[in-house]
Structure formats: structure tokens, C-alpha cells
Design an enzyme around this catalytic site. Structure first.
Site, PDB file in Angstrom:
ATOM      1  N   SER A  34      -3.359   0.863  -5.137  1.00  0.00           N
ATOM      2  CA  SER A  34      -2.455  -0.273  -4.984  1.00  0.00           C
ATOM      3  C   SER A  34      -1.251   0.178  -4.177  1.00  0.00           C
ATOM      4  CB  SER A  34      -2.025  -0.818  -6.342  1.00  0.00           C
ATOM      5  OG  SER A  34      -1.241   0.136  -6.986  1.00  0.00           O
ATOM      6  N   GLY A  35      -0.724  -0.751  -3.414  1.00  0.00           N
ATOM      7  CA  GLY A  35       0.424  -0.437  -2.575  1.00  0.00           C
ATOM      8  C   GLY A  35       1.435  -1.555  -2.704  1.00  0.00           C
ATOM      9  N   ALA A  36       2.425  -1.540  -1.806  1.00  0.00           N
ATOM     10  CA  ALA A  36       3.495  -2.539  -1.863  1.00  0.00           C
ATOM     11  C   ALA A  36       2.938  -3.959  -1.714  1.00  0.00           C
ATOM     12  CB  ALA A  36       4.505  -2.254  -0.766  1.00  0.00           C
ATOM     13  N   ASP A 151       7.162   5.629   9.448  1.00  0.00           N
ATOM     14  CA  ASP A 151       7.065   5.671   7.992  1.00  0.00           C
ATOM     15  C   ASP A 151       5.728   6.266   7.526  1.00  0.00           C
ATOM     16  OD1 ASP A 151       8.165   5.255   5.487  1.00  0.00           O
ATOM     17  OD2 ASP A 151       7.313   3.259   5.267  1.00  0.00           O
TER      18      ASP A 151
HETATM   19  P1  AMP Z   1      -2.062   0.119   0.871  1.00  0.00           P
HETATM   20  O1  AMP Z   1      -1.918  -1.117   0.054  1.00  0.00           O
HETATM   21  O2  AMP Z   1      -2.676  -0.129   2.214  1.00  0.00           O
HETATM   22  O3  AMP Z   1      -0.774   0.891   0.921  1.00  0.00           O
HETATM   23  O4  AMP Z   1      -3.094   1.054   0.087  1.00  0.00           O
HETATM   24  C1  AMP Z   1      -2.839   1.551  -1.217  1.00  0.00           C
HETATM   25  C2  AMP Z   1      -3.835   2.637  -1.583  1.00  0.00           C
HETATM   26  O5  AMP Z   1      -5.152   2.092  -1.630  1.00  0.00           O
HETATM   27  C3  AMP Z   1      -3.914   3.789  -0.575  1.00  0.00           C
HETATM   28  O6  AMP Z   1      -2.951   4.784  -0.854  1.00  0.00           O
HETATM   29  C4  AMP Z   1      -5.322   4.302  -0.789  1.00  0.00           C
HETATM   30  O7  AMP Z   1      -5.357   5.171  -1.917  1.00  0.00           O
HETATM   31  C5  AMP Z   1      -6.104   3.051  -1.143  1.00  0.00           C
HETATM   32  N1  AMP Z   1      -6.747   2.486   0.068  1.00  0.00           N
HETATM   33  C6  AMP Z   1      -6.267   1.499   0.864  1.00  0.00           C
HETATM   34  N2  AMP Z   1      -7.120   1.222   1.860  1.00  0.00           N
HETATM   35  C7  AMP Z   1      -8.177   2.054   1.698  1.00  0.00           C
HETATM   36  C8  AMP Z   1      -9.405   2.267   2.422  1.00  0.00           C
HETATM   37  N3  AMP Z   1      -9.700   1.555   3.523  1.00  0.00           N
HETATM   38  N4  AMP Z   1     -10.253   3.208   1.979  1.00  0.00           N
HETATM   39  C9  AMP Z   1      -9.953   3.920   0.865  1.00  0.00           C
HETATM   40  N5  AMP Z   1      -8.834   3.777   0.151  1.00  0.00           N
HETATM   41  C10 AMP Z   1      -7.935   2.857   0.555  1.00  0.00           C
END
Ligand code: AMP
Length: 403
Positions: A34-36, A151
Site C-alpha cells: 500500500s502506498g499514499a 523523490d
Molecule cells: P505505490 O502505491 O505505487 O506506492 O505502491 C505501494 C507498494 O505496493 C510498493 O512499495 C510495492 O511494494 C507494491 N507494488 C506496487 N506496484 C507493484 C507492482 N507492479 N509489482 C509489485 N509490487 C508492487
């Protein structure tokens, strides 16, 4: 497409605290991060017959920050096609009209882990230099399209067990304010360059600083500049690298300069002290040479004054990195960005909603005959390594949730 047919194409499934409403072709959803912006799941795509990653952007138009980021990401992901930048496979919304529009789902290539997990591993020079080479290739490609990231951080870089690497996002918009005098939102700033922390002008090698911080962390196993907030971030930099010269201070604006000048003065440490031999595999003459090259590269990337810092091209030519140099990867033709005002856009929530909705419809229109813009399959470079069986085999699918 009529409403009923469209409704039948979707199903809803709970993942963690969130509900995903996805096309039926995507099955077996499992949360992986999960991210921002929201939750990311892995899934099996029955049409493409492969695993994919699906990110849900919930009401991405809810405020200026979310909307700008979502729109920018959608536009850029559609334009950029490089093996070291995450590839877009599909975009959809289950809502049927602009009025009902709520969520966007972004389908991407699935990778095995983010770099936070790799940092915990003991990497040999071959893997470390290959990961850095790929980061620099991805960054160079973004720069060639006029996108300066600013970033980069380990949670936004993903890898596969065959040691291939992709950058997940496009960083800060040119117009994003970031300096010391900004409100301290909770975001990871450990990897941000001095010119970003201090709100100065910047050039492309702002991203080289972040690569330096990431490389340092991979060598040390811990964050190089773990600032507790944006002011402490600067303290951590000068404690280790030393107070910058008067020449650098003269480039700061008056209020920031006053703050910086009033900090205690630090002599800093040599790179031999910061990165001693014990941190590197140095059990053979070859490894000793590699360790000194790695330290030399760090000393050229982690330079506070950007005008004295190495460029991306110079980093790619550095002896620690250039063993991997392949013109098809380094000099790939730049992507054409369709929206020239991407970073300048300012809109109301309603306008953002419409712009983002149109981007989703445009994708659906462009791909309705089943044509998707494919990415060249990565030919595992490991084939050419001295130990071809060596993969990042400790990296499995145990994604964490770092942002
Ligand atoms: P994001 O919301 O894009 O910041 O992604 C949050 C986290 O989800 C990342 O730090 C990864 O651990 C995982 N993640 C996002 N996209 C992918 C992807 N295409 N393949 C594998 N893990 C992903």
C-alpha cells in the site's frame, strides 16, 4: 456498451480494509502493498494469462494533491515504455458515467518485491552494480522525456527474483514545493537531495543523490540519512558529509541561508570512514577492486553541491556501473509526452474528476480491440553473469507495505 453488459463484467471482492470492484478477467486478488494512493493487489489475468498488479485509486480527484498525482501518473504511464519503468497493462473504472465516477484501477506488470526488502539482503558486487545500472537507465529515460523524479526511494522501486528492476512512479511534479519551510507532511524524505530539502533550483542530477542514498543503504543495511522530519533531514546530511562550503551557502535564499548558517559546524567523515571495507565483500583481489570502485562512486554521488555532483551519464560510465552498459537500454528513444502542461495544471475538484475520467475512457477507447501497448519481455541478463544460477532467491512474494 450498454449498462447491463458493463455491470456483468465486474465483480466485487474485499481485500484488507478495501473493496476492489474489478473486471472478471482478474481473479485471485491478494494484497501486496500500500502506498499514499491506496492498496495494491496481485491478481491473475485470464486474458493475458499472466499475473499482474492492480492498484486502486479511491476517488483520486478528492483533492488537488491526489488528483494531480493520479492524472500525471496516468498520462505518463501511457507514454513511457522502457524496461526499467513499470509498464501499464490496463486502466478501468467500474462506474458507468462521469456523475457516478469514483475509482480508477491501474493494472501493471507484477514484480516480486520492492527494494526495501532487497536492502536487507547481503548483495554481492554483481547484483548491487546491476540493480544500480538499471535504476540509472530508468532515470535517464525519464530525464530524456523531461521528467526529473526528485523523490526516488526504495518503496517506489520494484524488483524480480531474476534481479530485473523497475521504477514505479514519476516523482514530484515540477511545480511541487518541497523546501524546509513547507508543512511537514508524513512522507519519506530520507532520499531527497539537499537542493530539494532546501527548496533550491535543481537539475537532472538531483536524482543521482537519491541513487547514492539507496546505494549507501544497500551497502550499510540501514538508512544513510534517517531524518525524523525535514529539518532533521538536513542535520543528518551535514553531520556525516560536513557543513558545505561558503560557495554553496551563497546559492541559498536568505531565510534558508540564515537557518543553515546557524547550524553547528561539522567536519564530516571521509568515505573510507563512512563506508569501511567490512561493509563490502572484499575476499578476493577482484572484490577489493570492486569495493574501492563502489566507494568512489558513492563519493561522487553523495555530494551536497549539485554543481560538483556526478551526472547520470557520468554515473553510467563509472567503472563500477559501465560493465553493464548496453546502448539499447541506456539510449532508448525518448517517450513523447502528450500533455505539455502536465505539471502546470491547476483545476477544481470537478475539473480534475472530468480530466481523469477522460483519461480512463481514452484508454478504453484505444484498447477496445484488444490491442495493448506491450513491453519488450526482459531477457534475463543474468545469463551473462559469472554465476547464472544466482538470483535474488531470498526475495519471494512477501511484499511489505512501506511507502
Ligand atoms: P505505490 O502505491 O505505487 O506506492 O505502491 C505501494 C507498494 O505496493 C510498493 O512499495 C510495492 O511494494 C507494491 N507494488 C506496487 N506496484 C507493484 C507492482 N507492479 N509489482 C509489485 N509490487 C508492487
Amino acid at each position: 456498451m450498454n449498462r447491463n453488459k458493463r455491470e456483468k463484467e465486474y465483480y466485487s471482492i474485499d481485500v484488507g480494509d478495501s473493496t476492489f470492484m474489478v473486471l472478471k478477467r482478474y481473479q485471485n486478488l491478494r494484497p501486496i502493498g500500500s502506498g499514499a494512493q491506496g492498496i495494491v493487489c496481485s491478481a491473475y489475468d485470464h486474458n493475458l494469462e499472466r499475473n499482474v498488479a492492480i492498484k486502486k485509486l479511491s476517488r483520486p480527484f478528492q483533492n488537488q494533491t491526489h488528483a494531480k498525482r493520479a492524472y500525471r501518473e496516468l498520462v505518463l504511464m501511457k507514454c513511457v515504455n522502457h524496461k526499467n519503468i513499470i509498464g501499464l497493462l490496463n486502466v478501468f473504472t467500474p462506474q458507468k458515467t462521469l456523475e457516478e465516477f469514483q475509482d480508477v484501477y491501474i493494472v501493471m506488470e507484477l514484480m516480486d518485491a520492492n527494494l526495501c526488502q532487497v536492502i536487507q539482503m547481503e548483495l554481492d558486487h554483481e547484483r548491487l552494480s546491476y540493480l544500480l545500472y538499471q535504476m540509472l537507465c530508468g532515470i535517464k529515460h525519464l530525464h530524456s522525456a523531461g521528467i526529473i523524479h526528485r523523490d526516488l526511494k526504495p518503496s517506489n522501486i520494484v524488483v524480480k527474483s531474476d534481479c530485473t528492476l523497475k521504477i514505479l512512479d514519476f516523482g514530484l511534479a515540477r511545480t511541487a514545493a518541497t523546501g524546509l519551510l513547507m508543512t511537514p507532511y508524513v512522507v519519506t524524505r530520507y532520499y531527497r537531495a539537499p537542493e530539494v530539502i532546501l527548496g533550491m533550483g535543481y537539475q537532472a542530477n538531483v536524482d543521482v543523490w537519491s541513487v547514492g542514498c539507496i546505494m549507501a543503504e544497500m551497502v550499510r543495511g540501514s538508512v544513510l540519512f534517517p531524518g525524523t522530519d525535514h529539518i532533521d533531514q538536513w542535520n543528518k546530511v551535514i553531520e556525516q558529509l560536513g557543513t558545505p562550503s561558503q560557495e554553496f551557502l551563497m546559492k541559498l535564499n536568505q531565510s534558508v541561508r540564515t537557518y543553515v548558517e546557524n547550524r553547528p559546524r561539522y567536519a564530516g567523515y571521509s568515505f573510507e570512514k563512512l563506508f569501511p571495507d567490512v561493509l563490502f565483500p572484499a575476499d578476493s583481489e577482484h572484490n577489493k577492486l570492486k569495493a574501492s570502485q563502489a566507494r568512489d562512486l558513492l563519493s561522487k554521488m553523495l555530494v551536497i553541491d549539485a554543481s560538483k555532483r556526478i551526472s547520470v551519464d557520468e554515473a553510467l560510465q563509472h567503472p563500477y556501473i559501465n560493465v553493464w552498459y548496453d546502448p539499447t537500454e541506456v539510449e532508448a528513444p525518448p517517450p513523447a509526452i502528450t500533455d505539455k502542461q502536465l505539471d502546470e495544471r491547476e483545476h477544481t475538484v470537478e475539473e480534475w474528476k472530468e480530466l481523469i475520467y477522460k483519461e480512463v475512457l481514452d484508454w478504453e477507447e484505444r484498447t477496445k480491440n484488444g490491442v495493448i501497448r506491450g513491453q519488450p519481455a526482459s531477457i534475463g541478463k543474468w545469463r551473462f553473469l559469472t554465476t547464472p544460477h544466482t538470483i535474488l532467491n531470498e526475495v519471494n512474494c512477501s511484499h511489505n507495505t512501506a511507502t
